[in-house]
Design a protein around this motif. Structure first.
Motif, mmCIF file in Angstrom:
data_model
loop_
_atom_site.group_PDB
_atom_site.id
_atom_site.type_symbol
_atom_site.label_atom_id
_atom_site.label_comp_id
_atom_site.label_asym_id
_atom_site.label_seq_id
_atom_site.Cartn_x
_atom_site.Cartn_y
_atom_site.Cartn_z
ATOM 1 N N THR A 33 21.265 50.053 11.883
ATOM 2 C CA THR A 33 19.962 49.418 12.005
ATOM 3 C C THR A 33 20.095 47.907 12.094
ATOM 4 O O THR A 33 19.387 47.255 12.860
ATOM 5 C CB THR A 33 19.092 49.799 10.789
ATOM 6 N N ALA B 106 21.866 53.810 -1.057
ATOM 7 C CA ALA B 106 21.443 52.540 -0.440
ATOM 8 C C ALA B 106 21.606 51.376 -1.397
ATOM 9 O O ALA B 106 21.541 50.215 -0.989
ATOM 10 C CB ALA B 106 19.988 52.636 0.007
ATOM 11 N N LYS C 173 12.266 63.361 8.778
ATOM 12 C CA LYS C 173 12.639 62.924 10.131
ATOM 13 C C LYS C 173 11.496 62.148 10.773
ATOM 14 O O LYS C 173 11.720 61.110 11.425
ATOM 15 C CB LYS C 173 13.000 64.142 10.988
ATOM 16 N N SER D 83 14.737 49.411 5.972
ATOM 17 C CA SER D 83 15.227 50.176 7.136
ATOM 18 C C SER D 83 14.637 51.582 7.096
ATOM 19 O O SER D 83 14.233 52.074 6.023
ATOM 20 C CB SER D 83 16.759 50.259 7.132
ATOM 21 N N GLN E 229 11.417 58.555 9.545
ATOM 22 C CA GLN E 229 12.433 57.703 10.176
ATOM 23 C C GLN E 229 12.065 57.340 11.614
ATOM 24 O O GLN E 229 12.119 56.169 12.010
ATOM 25 C CB GLN E 229 13.789 58.403 10.162
ATOM 26 N N ALA F 3 15.560 57.864 2.457
ATOM 27 C CA ALA F 3 16.221 58.085 1.168
ATOM 28 C C ALA F 3 15.219 58.016 0.019
ATOM 29 O O ALA F 3 15.300 58.781 -0.949
ATOM 30 C CB ALA F 3 17.335 57.058 0.961
ATOM 31 N N SER G 288 20.172 54.941 13.770
ATOM 32 C CA SER G 288 20.168 55.209 12.342
ATOM 33 C C SER G 288 21.483 54.828 11.687
ATOM 34 O O SER G 288 21.543 54.601 10.489
ATOM 35 C CB SER G 288 19.902 56.691 12.094
ATOM 36 N N ASN G 289 22.551 54.729 12.477
ATOM 37 C CA ASN G 289 23.841 54.365 11.923
ATOM 38 C C ASN G 289 24.050 52.860 11.850
ATOM 39 O O ASN G 289 24.930 52.383 11.165
ATOM 40 C CB ASN G 289 24.970 54.989 12.766
ATOM 41 N N THR H 62 10.992 53.658 13.235
ATOM 42 C CA THR H 62 11.801 53.095 14.319
ATOM 43 C C THR H 62 10.934 52.760 15.531
ATOM 44 O O THR H 62 11.034 51.673 16.112
ATOM 45 C CB THR H 62 12.903 54.091 14.730
ATOM 46 N N GLU I 74 16.274 54.266 7.291
ATOM 47 C CA GLU I 74 17.157 55.086 6.477
ATOM 48 C C GLU I 74 16.821 54.946 4.994
ATOM 49 O O GLU I 74 16.846 55.935 4.248
ATOM 50 C CB GLU I 74 18.622 54.702 6.717
ATOM 51 N N GLU I 75 16.504 53.730 4.553
ATOM 52 C CA GLU I 75 16.115 53.546 3.158
ATOM 53 C C GLU I 75 14.797 54.242 2.864
ATOM 54 O O GLU I 75 14.604 54.816 1.789
ATOM 55 C CB GLU I 75 16.010 52.053 2.832
#
Length: 519
Positions: free
Chosen positions: A24, A138, A245, A187, A248, A193, A21-22, A252, A189-190
């Motif tokens: 991608t 983002a 969660k 991603s 995400q 968000a 996640s940090n 992934t 993460e986006e």
């Protein structure tokens, strides 16, 4: 039963997800991930979309069901206007265009949680089209395709003891907004968000409480993968994700699966998939349906929905302040940090959303603004976030249960600034009020200070300081020799002797005077 699709791919641990996640871009170098999300948000209305039944969350199963909800022959739908207005609010908040004419369709599929065998929705002529949601952190603008009204399904729960699935029709027919994004996210993460930002926006306009754990907000995520510079890959849809969660981790997992198939020269089948949270991977549910599979048709019992520009303007006038504007105002007008503004705005988020657009009880932001009137906002926000919210959190109570009115907290801060009470005493008073709420109105701070003996002392400060010095002779000698750090231990003794009523700064100065005089 659906057969689980076995996928040959590396097992991804939860720690790998945290690392991924940090970075991608690093983990999928050379690949582009394309993500679109369909969010199903339950509208915060007292009644269902097409019937007079009350919406139910925790009542016994099948106790809020009308004949229409149960699909009895001959029953007719009647549109809930409050659901329409809340959907219009959402459209305006998302910069979408409310259509003057929209229509309802029947989407046919046969499943045990759909009594009528079809869902009333707005696939071809939705209530609103276009729009966007901007993700600040983002720095991405996610476009929207449409916002449509539709019915929710019943709730099915498998009962192992019975070896059968039980159906609860309380949720059947509840009003939903389906908010369909463009495939603009790149991603996990986006995507997270996006859901988080949309959730906050829905709560701020009172359209939905957005409680994912209760099923009020669910996500269907469409994912495809392609090599950079090549056309988009085949998309797969992951259904019914009920936490950020899960969004995400499911994305992934699905991206790894696509990359693995492509690298082995295998096709990616277009299909609908579920998500196994324990194994942190997706599994096949069924081949992906297209519009012909659902046999859409106009609903013959519902006329077109006509919305005039005047009505849209009327709804626009009732719009509350949106989260981005509110955050910016708190930072500009009061000098708060972004984090402080977020904390105030997030207090009880989704807890006190009024039904049918009703104004909810004042929350932490109005409380802060009232206390901060004529006072240092930074001092005020620190007392609210570090003391009031801590006390509420310790008791697991919502902000509405706060027993200290704005005027009382303002008075405490004024007394503290004037040196008439110490910070320690303010904390003691706040904890006392929480532990022993008073029925007196208004709350008398002065009376409480007298009862608890918390007024700052000055007349006998010298005597208290001299006693502290006598109790700590070794520390006093070290201070006389120039070790100023030890002085704070003697100050602490003064505070202990005075039960927190002594002013710390005045005590420090008095101790220095006493110790210098005895050198």
């Amino acid at each position: 039963m659906y057969k689980r699709l076995c996928v040959v791919k590396p097992r991804i641990s939860k720690r790998t997800y945290a690392t991924a996640s940090n970075s991608t871009a690093d983990q999928w170098s050379g690949w582009e991930t394309v993500i679109g999300i369909e969010v199903h948000a339950q509208i915060k209305s007292r009644r269902k979309l097409f019937s007079e039944s009350f919406n139910s969350t925790d009542e016994p199963p099948n106790t809020h069901v009308s004949l229409f909800d149960a699909a009895f022959p001959g029953t007719l739908p009647r549109l809930n206007r409050y659901c329409v207005d809340l959907a219009i609010r959402t459209a305006l908040a998302l910069n979408a265009t409310v259509q003057p004419k929209s229509a309802f369709d029947r989407k046919h599929y046969f499943y045990r949680d759909l009594p009528s065998g079809y869902q009333i929705t707005q696939n071809y002529a939705p209530l609103a089209t276009g729009g966007f949601l901007y993700l600040d952190k983002a720095q991405r603008r996610v476009g929207l395709k449409q916002i449509q009204l539709e019915q929710d399904t019943a709730k099915s729960t498998y009962a192992p003891s019975l070896g059968a699935t039980q159906i609860d029709l309380n949720r059947a027919g509840a009003g939903l907004m389906e908010i369909v994004s463009q495939p603009d996210m790149r991603s996990p993460e986006e995507a997270a968000a996006y859901v988080r930002t949309l959730q906050a926006l829905l709560r701020s306009v009172g359209a939905s409480d957005g409680n994912m754990e209760q099923g009020s907000l669910r996500c269907d995520v469409n994912v495809s993968v392609n090599r950079i510079g090549e056309p988009f890959g085949t998309r797969c849809e992951i259904k019914n994700l009920n936490s950020i969660k899960a969004v995400q981790v499911a994305i992934t997992s699905e991206v790894y699966r696509h990359i693995d198939l492509i690298e082995r020269g295998l096709p990616v089948a277009q299909e609908t998939r579920g998500f196994d949270e324990e194994r942190a991977e997706t599994f096949k549910l069924r081949s992906k349906e297209d519009a012909p599979d659902y046999r859409y048709m106009p609903d013959p019992n519902l006329p077109p929905l006509l919305v005039s520009e005047a009505h849209v303007d009327k709804v626009r006038q009732t719009m509350p302040e949106l989260p981005p504007a509110l955050s910016a105002r708190l930072q500009v007008d009061y000098g708060l940090t972004e984090k402080q503004a977020e904390v105030l705005m997030s207090v009880d988020s989704g807890v006190n959303i009024g039904y049918d657009g009703e104004v909810a009880p004042p929350g932490a932001v109005p409380y802060f603004e009232e206390v901060a009137r004529g006072r240092d906002p930074k001092v005020v926000v620190n007392w609210i976030t570090q003391e009031l919210l801590a006390q509420l959190s310790r008791r697991d109570e919502p902000f509405i249960a706060n027993p200290i009115p704005p005027s009382a907290l303002g008075e405490l801060i004024d007394l503290l600034q004037a040196g008439q009470i110490t910070g320690t005493s303010v904390k003691t008073l706040i904890r006392h009020i929480f532990n022993s709420p008073s029925s007196d109105s208004p709350l008398s701070i002065s009376t409480l200070m007298d009862e608890l003996g918390l007024k700052a002392t000055s007349s006998d400060l010298r005597a208290v300081c001299e006693k502290a010095v006598s109790l700590l002779p070794q520390e006093a000698e070290l201070v006389r020799k120039g070790n100023e750090k030890v002085l704070m231990k003697i100050v602490g003794q003064v505070m202990k002797l005075s039960k927190g009523t002594a002013d710390g700064k005045a005590a420090r100065e008095m101790l220095q005077e006493i110790l210098r005089a005895k050198e």
